[in-house]
Design an enzyme around this catalytic site. Sequence first.
Site, short mmCIF file in Angstrom:
data_model
loop_
_atom_site.label_atom_id
_atom_site.label_comp_id
_atom_site.label_asym_id
_atom_site.label_seq_id
_atom_site.Cartn_x
_atom_site.Cartn_y
_atom_site.Cartn_z
N SER A 129 10.60 30.06 -22.95
CA SER A 129 9.91 30.71 -21.84
C SER A 129 8.82 29.82 -21.27
CB SER A 129 9.29 32.04 -22.28
OG SER A 129 8.60 32.63 -21.19
N LYS A 183 13.39 36.86 -27.21
CA LYS A 183 13.26 36.36 -25.83
C LYS A 183 13.64 37.46 -24.83
CE LYS A 183 12.78 33.38 -22.43
NZ LYS A 183 13.62 33.79 -21.33
N HIS A 186 10.71 39.68 -24.56
CA HIS A 186 9.72 38.97 -23.74
C HIS A 186 10.01 39.18 -22.27
CE1 HIS A 186 8.70 35.51 -21.20
NE2 HIS A 186 7.65 35.30 -21.98
N ASN A 187 11.27 39.00 -21.88
CA ASN A 187 11.62 39.14 -20.46
C ASN A 187 11.47 40.57 -19.97
OD1 ASN A 187 12.25 36.46 -20.77
ND2 ASN A 187 14.25 36.60 -19.82
N GLU A 190 7.92 41.02 -19.31
CA GLU A 190 7.65 40.27 -18.07
C GLU A 190 7.99 41.12 -16.84
OE1 GLU A 190 10.03 36.72 -15.89
OE2 GLU A 190 9.37 36.27 -17.93
#
Length: 468
Positions: A129, A183, A186-187, A190
């Site tokens: 990222s 991940k 995380h996205n 986001e």
Amino acid sequence: MEKKEIGVIGLAVMGENISLNIESRGFSVAVYNLEKEMTEDFINSKAQGKSIVPAYSLEELVNTLKRPRKIWMMIKAGSPVDQTIDALLPYLDKGDVLIDGGNSDFRDTEKREMKLEKHGIHYIGMGVSGGAKGALNGPSLMPGGSREGYKLVEQILNGVAANVNGEPCCTYIGPGGAGHFVKAVHNGIEYSDMQLITEAYMILEQVLGMDASDLHKTFSEWNKGDLESYLIEITAEIFKKNDPDTGKPLIDMILDAAGQKGTGKWTVQLALDLGVPIPTIAEAVFARIISSFKEERVKASSILTGPPLQHNGNSKSFKYDVRDALSASKICSYAQGFFLMREASREYEWDLNPAEIARIWRGGCIIRARLLDKIQHAFKSLPDLDNLLLDPQLRKSLENSQPAWRKTLTKAMESGIPVPGLASALSFFDSYRREQLGANLIQAQRDFFGAHTYQRKDKDGVFHTEWE
């Protein structure tokens, strides 16, 4: 020719920048791209004078590398990864390490790891990222899969990663597809963070009448406090950019129809599979989807009516109400993401370390923020913390923000401004803090029409009632 320390497959922007980053940390690199022209262009431009050599076939790439070979793929997720693995296999030996740095589905990563394990090859599914800039200067890295393989590339990964207070933003996440799962979360966070900021922007612009200059000053101010983050920082920068064609603020010339690559949707699907509530992240995905129906919304705007936009209170104090609402909602968004990772860790026996995940997200990645220091501290202080909402420090922040949070939502709804992210964050908070949610009625309804049974407060066992 001296053998190189690592190979990179894929020379789109991310692959180019990762290669340059690796080389800048003192490691020699061999690069390969399916299109020969892209390899030549990179070597003859950005890689000139650097310890980077080209390879024009996968066999040549493998033969250029030191043993055990270490290869980092930065290619499109899905079938291209499988095709590349199949093409590489004949040239790899036991003990070699293969890294997938794309946004692969964690379940695909687990299948690939099992396949390569049979050949004695270490497979690492790694979240990366930070976008193109992070890839060049230092991303946040989330490697999972083969722990032995990770040990072989740990020095390179730590060198490439962003660094905060002398610590690399990289750590071994867990076995199997753990790295790619983290991940995905995380996205999802986001997506949520961007939507919450967007809603704050709409309220400030439409209720308080702020122009781009006012918004730039406000978000710059917010970035000096608890809301300090990469996304708040770039939001402030966006508002000061003028369009060279019209002279107007560029933000006012951009069509409000948001795109997406699907990683936020994956997060929501994973949460549904695991039965974990992440409503703010889900609403962020749906908000992007409804934004894409731009023509229909334009047509509906001339037909459907709503309340007038107005604000009769103190503008300065209300601006700070919006700030506090955004801050509280952001805490809830992160809480949902860590809630999802907790349940995934239990389901898949990954033994995820939330404090370490918070630590490596403090630099390099898109959601880096001051809040992550508090999150890291929360999980270090209470490793078995059920939910971030229960951390004493964060709980105090939420309690202090509640009046402003509720006032902001009330004003937004009275003005007809859609705030699905902010509203769902507050609903998540209110749902989690309440002993009773009315689900007893749902259970009675299910038993009424489908004999699905229910449990009682005062007795053990399962019950069914003949309601008619």
